[in-house]
Motif scaffolding. Sequence first.
Motif, PDB file in Angstrom:
ATOM      1  N   PHE A 114       0.854  -1.184   0.000  1.00 29.29           N
ATOM      2  CA  PHE A 114       0.000   0.000   0.000  1.00 29.29           C
ATOM      3  C   PHE A 114       0.892   1.237   0.000  1.00 29.29           C
ATOM      4  N   VAL A 115       0.778   2.035  -1.050  1.00 26.78           N
ATOM      5  CA  VAL A 115       1.653   3.199  -1.194  1.00 26.78           C
ATOM      6  C   VAL A 115       1.014   4.469  -0.647  1.00 26.78           C
ATOM      7  N   THR A 116      -0.270   4.395  -0.277  1.00 26.06           N
ATOM      8  CA  THR A 116      -0.992   5.584   0.203  1.00 26.06           C
ATOM      9  C   THR A 116      -1.336   5.480   1.681  1.00 26.06           C
ATOM     10  N   GLY A 117      -0.502   4.777   2.426  1.00 21.55           N
ATOM     11  CA  GLY A 117      -0.709   4.685   3.856  1.00 21.55           C
ATOM     12  C   GLY A 117      -1.675   3.582   4.242  1.00 21.55           C
ATOM     13  N   ARG A 118      -2.035   3.599   5.485  1.00 25.73           N
ATOM     14  CA  ARG A 118      -2.907   2.588   6.077  1.00 25.73           C
ATOM     15  C   ARG A 118      -4.265   2.587   5.365  1.00 25.73           C
ATOM     16  N   PRO A 119      -4.710   1.433   4.881  1.00 29.02           N
ATOM     17  CA  PRO A 119      -5.980   1.393   4.161  1.00 29.02           C
ATOM     18  C   PRO A 119      -7.176   1.503   5.110  1.00 29.02           C
ATOM     19  N   LYS A 145       2.799  -4.818   3.034  1.00 27.02           N
ATOM     20  CA  LYS A 145       3.557  -3.698   3.573  1.00 27.02           C
ATOM     21  C   LYS A 145       2.746  -2.416   3.381  1.00 27.02           C
ATOM     22  N   ILE A 146       2.864  -1.523   4.337  1.00 22.93           N
ATOM     23  CA  ILE A 146       2.154  -0.241   4.276  1.00 22.93           C
ATOM     24  C   ILE A 146       3.168   0.875   4.452  1.00 22.93           C
ATOM     25  N   VAL A 147       3.243   1.746   3.473  1.00 22.74           N
ATOM     26  CA  VAL A 147       4.146   2.896   3.553  1.00 22.74           C
ATOM     27  C   VAL A 147       3.323   4.118   3.941  1.00 22.74           C
ATOM     28  N   GLY A 159      10.285   5.903   0.728  1.00 25.47           N
ATOM     29  CA  GLY A 159       9.791   4.766   1.493  1.00 25.47           C
ATOM     30  C   GLY A 159       9.231   3.668   0.606  1.00 25.47           C
ATOM     31  N   VAL A 160       8.521   4.051  -0.455  1.00 22.17           N
ATOM     32  CA  VAL A 160       7.976   3.062  -1.387  1.00 22.17           C
ATOM     33  C   VAL A 160       9.103   2.318  -2.090  1.00 22.17           C
ATOM     34  N   ALA A 161      10.123   3.043  -2.532  1.00 23.19           N
ATOM     35  CA  ALA A 161      11.257   2.400  -3.202  1.00 23.19           C
ATOM     36  C   ALA A 161      11.962   1.429  -2.270  1.00 23.19           C
ATOM     37  N   ALA A 162      12.130   1.825  -1.006  1.00 20.28           N
ATOM     38  CA  ALA A 162      12.800   0.958  -0.041  1.00 20.28           C
ATOM     39  C   ALA A 162      11.975  -0.282   0.278  1.00 20.28           C
ATOM     40  N   ALA A 163      10.647  -0.145   0.264  1.00 22.31           N
ATOM     41  CA  ALA A 163       9.765  -1.271   0.604  1.00 22.31           C
ATOM     42  C   ALA A 163       9.553  -2.235  -0.554  1.00 22.31           C
ATOM     43  N   THR A 164       9.786  -1.782  -1.784  1.00 18.65           N
ATOM     44  CA  THR A 164       9.570  -2.626  -2.964  1.00 18.65           C
ATOM     45  C   THR A 164      10.636  -3.711  -3.042  1.00 18.65           C
ATOM     46  N   SER A 165      10.193  -4.926  -3.321  1.00 16.15           N
ATOM     47  CA  SER A 165      11.122  -6.047  -3.426  1.00 16.15           C
ATOM     48  C   SER A 165      10.772  -6.892  -4.642  1.00 16.15           C
ATOM     49  N   GLU A 166      11.543  -7.924  -4.857  1.00 11.95           N
ATOM     50  CA  GLU A 166      11.260  -8.843  -5.963  1.00 11.95           C
ATOM     51  C   GLU A 166       9.900  -9.497  -5.810  1.00 11.95           C
ATOM     52  N   THR A 168       7.198  -8.038  -4.639  1.00 14.04           N
ATOM     53  CA  THR A 168       6.090  -7.083  -4.755  1.00 14.04           C
ATOM     54  C   THR A 168       5.299  -7.372  -6.031  1.00 14.04           C
ATOM     55  N   LYS A 169       4.061  -7.748  -5.863  1.00 17.47           N
ATOM     56  CA  LYS A 169       3.205  -8.115  -6.992  1.00 17.47           C
ATOM     57  C   LYS A 169       2.153  -7.045  -7.278  1.00 17.47           C
ATOM     58  N   VAL A 170       1.631  -6.430  -6.204  1.00 17.35           N
ATOM     59  CA  VAL A 170       0.569  -5.437  -6.360  1.00 17.35           C
ATOM     60  C   VAL A 170       0.914  -4.187  -5.562  1.00 17.35           C
ATOM     61  N   PHE A 171       0.884  -3.044  -6.241  1.00 21.85           N
ATOM     62  CA  PHE A 171       0.907  -1.741  -5.575  1.00 21.85           C
ATOM     63  C   PHE A 171      -0.539  -1.299  -5.412  1.00 21.85           C
ATOM     64  N   ALA A 172      -0.936  -0.925  -4.199  1.00 28.40           N
ATOM     65  CA  ALA A 172      -2.322  -0.539  -3.942  1.00 28.40           C
ATOM     66  C   ALA A 172      -2.420   0.934  -3.594  1.00 28.40           C
ATOM     67  N   ILE A 173      -3.409   1.593  -4.211  1.00 28.32           N
ATOM     68  CA  ILE A 173      -3.702   3.006  -3.988  1.00 28.32           C
ATOM     69  C   ILE A 173      -5.120   3.113  -3.445  1.00 28.32           C
TER      70      ILE A 173
END
Length: 422
Positions: A114-119, A145-147, A159-166, A168-173
């Motif tokens: 989640f790139v936009t904080g806590r859902p 993971k929640i950034v 923070g998003v770049a640091a949290a992204t890994s191999e 990571t399948k879905v980025f959520a907005i």
Amino acid sequence: MQAAEIADFEKQWEQWEDAAEEQVQGVFRKLDRVAENNQWKVIRAFQKHRVSDFHFATSTGYGYNDSGREVLDLVYADVFGAEAAIVRPHLVSGTHTISAALFGCLRPGDELLFVTGRPYDTLHKVIGKPGDGLGSLADWGVTTKIVPLLQDGSVDWDGVAAATSERTKVFAIQRSRGYDWRPSFTIEQIAAMASRLKELKSDAIVFADNCYGEFTEEKEPTEVGVDLIAGSLIKNPGGGLAASGGYIAGRQRLVELAAYRMTAPGIGGEVGAMLGTTRSIYQGLFLAPLLVGQAVKGSVFASAIFAKLGFETHPRWDDPRTDLIQAIKFAGAEPLIHFVQAIQKAAAVDAHVVPEPWDMPGYEHPVIMAAGTFIQGGSLELSADAPVREPYIAYMQGGLTYAHVKFAVKMALQELRIRGFL
């Protein structure tokens, strides 16, 4: 209130009302243009797919060869600028619809970011914890993971770049603010997010929770680079008529995977009796641009008049609008509760009911909800809710007519005056 006090309040209300409406006229003209353009977009989609009255016929059992259901999916796909869509009354809420989309895309060992904080609170149980036994994402071996957002409400790209890994399948907005005192994200901002996320990991899926945002702007997230969106029909796109349901739209393969989660692998969206709901879903979509425009006008008016009276509002009356939600901050729990109760008193349905804070399933704090609606939980209709916790923010949304929102604002101000908070 005594007769003299009522007369005094009515006089003050007229002054507040006139001043606020004069102030917001320029914003209203822009909102009317958005509603018109979205209305034309919906009509063109109906025309393209040759919608006819026989498409409104019901189906039963498996629902094989339900042309109304099939064309409805095509219409939604066109309206949302997507390759495909699935629209069903069997999706019981926005949370269920988002869950189907996420479970469709993710597999054990994958990571959701989640790139936009806590859902929104109701998704926390969907995310879950490892071994919780609920069938949550975590229970199935999906890591989340929640950034958190930055102080100004923008995405923390470092923070998003640091949290992204191999993995990571879905980025959520999450487009809407949820229960946060932050701006909701505009389509322009979501387009920039999608582009940057694709640069960060080109094979990842960009997903957006589109709840409360449909038809508030002239484009939708799937028209600006988002791969998959989901939303509820008892919010904006149902137009106050859809009695239940949700929609998922986006890339063909991703919609297909979500459909397999909604029903079963190998079945997907090929079956599903509509049980008499098709007409209201079509007609609700037709009305949605107009009614969303009415609701947004109501939010703008509420923001203007409460701000004039010294309350902190978010968004402000002249801020860009990308969802229905109007947040108003109160000095404590008591005025917050009275505000929500006054919104209930302004309803046409269940106005006699007095809402109280309670431990609502899926929420982490007591929540008070005003929901005097024709469709239970219908958030395009006028409603208000608030977690009873600091900093005591009420979230008002919806209103099928602008006049109803004005009536509710008047009732709320009168209640606050009676209780000594105004």
